[in-house]
Design a protein around this motif. Structure first.
Motif, PDB file in Angstrom:
ATOM      1  N   ALA A 256       1.516  17.920  -1.359  1.00 24.26           N
ATOM      2  CA  ALA A 256       0.147  17.400  -1.445  1.00 24.26           C
ATOM      3  C   ALA A 256      -0.621  17.731  -0.170  1.00 24.26           C
ATOM      4  O   ALA A 256      -0.028  18.017   0.875  1.00 24.26           O
ATOM      5  CB  ALA A 256       0.174  15.890  -1.653  1.00 24.26           C
ATOM      6  N   SER A 257      -1.944  17.675  -0.258  1.00 20.75           N
ATOM      7  CA  SER A 257      -2.783  17.928   0.914  1.00 20.75           C
ATOM      8  C   SER A 257      -2.584  16.822   1.946  1.00 20.75           C
ATOM      9  O   SER A 257      -2.060  15.750   1.637  1.00 20.75           O
ATOM     10  CB  SER A 257      -4.251  17.988   0.495  1.00 20.75           C
ATOM     11  N   GLY A 258      -3.034  17.088   3.156  1.00 23.98           N
ATOM     12  CA  GLY A 258      -2.907  16.092   4.220  1.00 23.98           C
ATOM     13  C   GLY A 258      -3.636  14.806   3.894  1.00 23.98           C
ATOM     14  O   GLY A 258      -3.125  13.712   4.130  1.00 23.98           O
ATOM     15  N   ALA A 259      -4.841  14.924   3.338  1.00 28.73           N
ATOM     16  CA  ALA A 259      -5.602  13.727   2.972  1.00 28.73           C
ATOM     17  C   ALA A 259      -4.908  12.964   1.855  1.00 28.73           C
ATOM     18  O   ALA A 259      -4.882  11.730   1.863  1.00 28.73           O
ATOM     19  CB  ALA A 259      -7.017  14.114   2.556  1.00 28.73           C
ATOM     20  N   GLY A 260      -4.347  13.683   0.903  1.00 32.65           N
ATOM     21  CA  GLY A 260      -3.629  13.031  -0.190  1.00 32.65           C
ATOM     22  C   GLY A 260      -2.416  12.266   0.304  1.00 32.65           C
ATOM     23  O   GLY A 260      -2.132  11.154  -0.156  1.00 32.65           O
ATOM     24  N   LYS A 261      -1.717  12.848   1.263  1.00 30.76           N
ATOM     25  CA  LYS A 261      -0.556  12.169   1.836  1.00 30.76           C
ATOM     26  C   LYS A 261      -0.970  10.875   2.532  1.00 30.76           C
ATOM     27  O   LYS A 261      -0.311   9.852   2.407  1.00 30.76           O
ATOM     28  CB  LYS A 261       0.165  13.084   2.824  1.00 30.76           C
ATOM     29  N   ILE A 262      -2.072  10.943   3.264  1.00 25.46           N
ATOM     30  CA  ILE A 262      -2.557   9.758   3.978  1.00 25.46           C
ATOM     31  C   ILE A 262      -2.955   8.662   2.993  1.00 25.46           C
ATOM     32  O   ILE A 262      -2.585   7.494   3.160  1.00 25.46           O
ATOM     33  CB  ILE A 262      -3.734  10.123   4.903  1.00 25.46           C
ATOM     34  N   VAL A 263      -3.687   9.044   1.948  1.00 29.53           N
ATOM     35  CA  VAL A 263      -4.143   8.057   0.959  1.00 29.53           C
ATOM     36  C   VAL A 263      -2.954   7.407   0.266  1.00 29.53           C
ATOM     37  O   VAL A 263      -2.900   6.180   0.126  1.00 29.53           O
ATOM     38  CB  VAL A 263      -5.103   8.710  -0.051  1.00 29.53           C
ATOM     39  N   TRP A 264      -1.992   8.189  -0.185  1.00 28.65           N
ATOM     40  CA  TRP A 264      -0.832   7.630  -0.887  1.00 28.65           C
ATOM     41  C   TRP A 264       0.004   6.754   0.042  1.00 28.65           C
ATOM     42  O   TRP A 264       0.467   5.688  -0.349  1.00 28.65           O
ATOM     43  CB  TRP A 264       0.032   8.724  -1.492  1.00 28.65           C
ATOM     44  N   THR A 265       0.193   7.198   1.273  1.00 32.35           N
ATOM     45  CA  THR A 265       0.973   6.402   2.218  1.00 32.35           C
ATOM     46  C   THR A 265       0.298   5.061   2.495  1.00 32.35           C
ATOM     47  O   THR A 265       0.949   4.014   2.507  1.00 32.35           O
ATOM     48  CB  THR A 265       1.182   7.180   3.530  1.00 32.35           C
ATOM     49  N   LEU A 266      -1.021   5.082   2.705  1.00 28.79           N
ATOM     50  CA  LEU A 266      -1.745   3.830   2.927  1.00 28.79           C
ATOM     51  C   LEU A 266      -1.685   2.915   1.705  1.00 28.79           C
ATOM     52  O   LEU A 266      -1.529   1.703   1.841  1.00 28.79           O
ATOM     53  CB  LEU A 266      -3.198   4.115   3.306  1.00 28.79           C
ATOM     54  N   ALA A 267      -1.806   3.502   0.518  1.00 23.16           N
ATOM     55  CA  ALA A 267      -1.742   2.689  -0.698  1.00 23.16           C
ATOM     56  C   ALA A 267      -0.380   2.009  -0.827  1.00 23.16           C
ATOM     57  O   ALA A 267      -0.291   0.829  -1.171  1.00 23.16           O
ATOM     58  CB  ALA A 267      -2.013   3.559  -1.925  1.00 23.16           C
ATOM     59  N   ILE A 268       0.674   2.738  -0.518  1.00 24.50           N
ATOM     60  CA  ILE A 268       2.025   2.171  -0.618  1.00 24.50           C
ATOM     61  C   ILE A 268       2.251   1.111   0.458  1.00 24.50           C
ATOM     62  O   ILE A 268       2.869   0.073   0.202  1.00 24.50           O
ATOM     63  CB  ILE A 268       3.078   3.289  -0.529  1.00 24.50           C
ATOM     64  N   LEU A 269       1.723   1.336   1.663  1.00 29.51           N
ATOM     65  CA  LEU A 269       1.905   0.368   2.743  1.00 29.51           C
ATOM     66  C   LEU A 269       1.077  -0.897   2.540  1.00 29.51           C
ATOM     67  O   LEU A 269       1.546  -2.003   2.814  1.00 29.51           O
ATOM     68  CB  LEU A 269       1.543   1.003   4.085  1.00 29.51           C
ATOM     69  N   LEU A 270      -0.162  -0.745   2.065  1.00 37.76           N
ATOM     70  CA  LEU A 270      -1.050  -1.901   1.924  1.00 37.76           C
ATOM     71  C   LEU A 270      -0.769  -2.717   0.667  1.00 37.76           C
ATOM     72  O   LEU A 270      -0.969  -3.923   0.656  1.00 37.76           O
ATOM     73  CB  LEU A 270      -2.507  -1.458   1.950  1.00 37.76           C
ATOM     74  N   LEU A 271      -0.339  -2.056  -0.390  1.00 37.34           N
ATOM     75  CA  LEU A 271      -0.018  -2.730  -1.658  1.00 37.34           C
ATOM     76  C   LEU A 271       1.390  -2.301  -2.067  1.00 37.34           C
ATOM     77  O   LEU A 271       1.550  -1.437  -2.929  1.00 37.34           O
ATOM     78  CB  LEU A 271      -1.025  -2.335  -2.742  1.00 37.34           C
ATOM     79  N   PRO A 272       2.412  -2.890  -1.490  1.00 35.58           N
ATOM     80  CA  PRO A 272       3.773  -2.391  -1.692  1.00 35.58           C
ATOM     81  C   PRO A 272       4.201  -2.241  -3.156  1.00 35.58           C
ATOM     82  O   PRO A 272       4.696  -1.191  -3.543  1.00 35.58           O
ATOM     83  CB  PRO A 272       4.648  -3.406  -0.972  1.00 35.58           C
ATOM     84  N   VAL A 273       4.001  -3.249  -3.958  1.00 35.13           N
ATOM     85  CA  VAL A 273       4.460  -3.175  -5.351  1.00 35.13           C
ATOM     86  C   VAL A 273       3.497  -2.335  -6.186  1.00 35.13           C
ATOM     87  O   VAL A 273       3.913  -1.392  -6.871  1.00 35.13           O
ATOM     88  CB  VAL A 273       4.631  -4.584  -5.949  1.00 35.13           C
TER      89      VAL A 273
END
Length: 61
Positions: free
Chosen positions: A26-43
């Protein structure tokens, strides 16, 4: 201790998802967005990643 096992399973699943995101194509921005989504909303972030997240190098059939 009621939520201990569930919390551990969520932690393991989230760590796996973050690793998969960071090693995906994935693109760098996509990686950042997905990582933040997983960290902020774990489930919810993990479930969203399972449904719509970046796929690895697997061929789509």
């Amino acid at each position: 201790m009621e939520y201990g096992l569930f919390g551990l399973l969520v932690l393991i699943a989230d760590l796996y998802a973050i690793y998969a995101v960071l090693t995906s194509g994935a693109s760098g921005a996509g990686k950042i967005v997905w990582t933040l989504a997983i960290l902020l909303l774990p489930v919810l972030g993990f479930i969203a990643w399972l449904v719509a997240g970046p796929r690895g190098s697997r061929a789509a059939v």
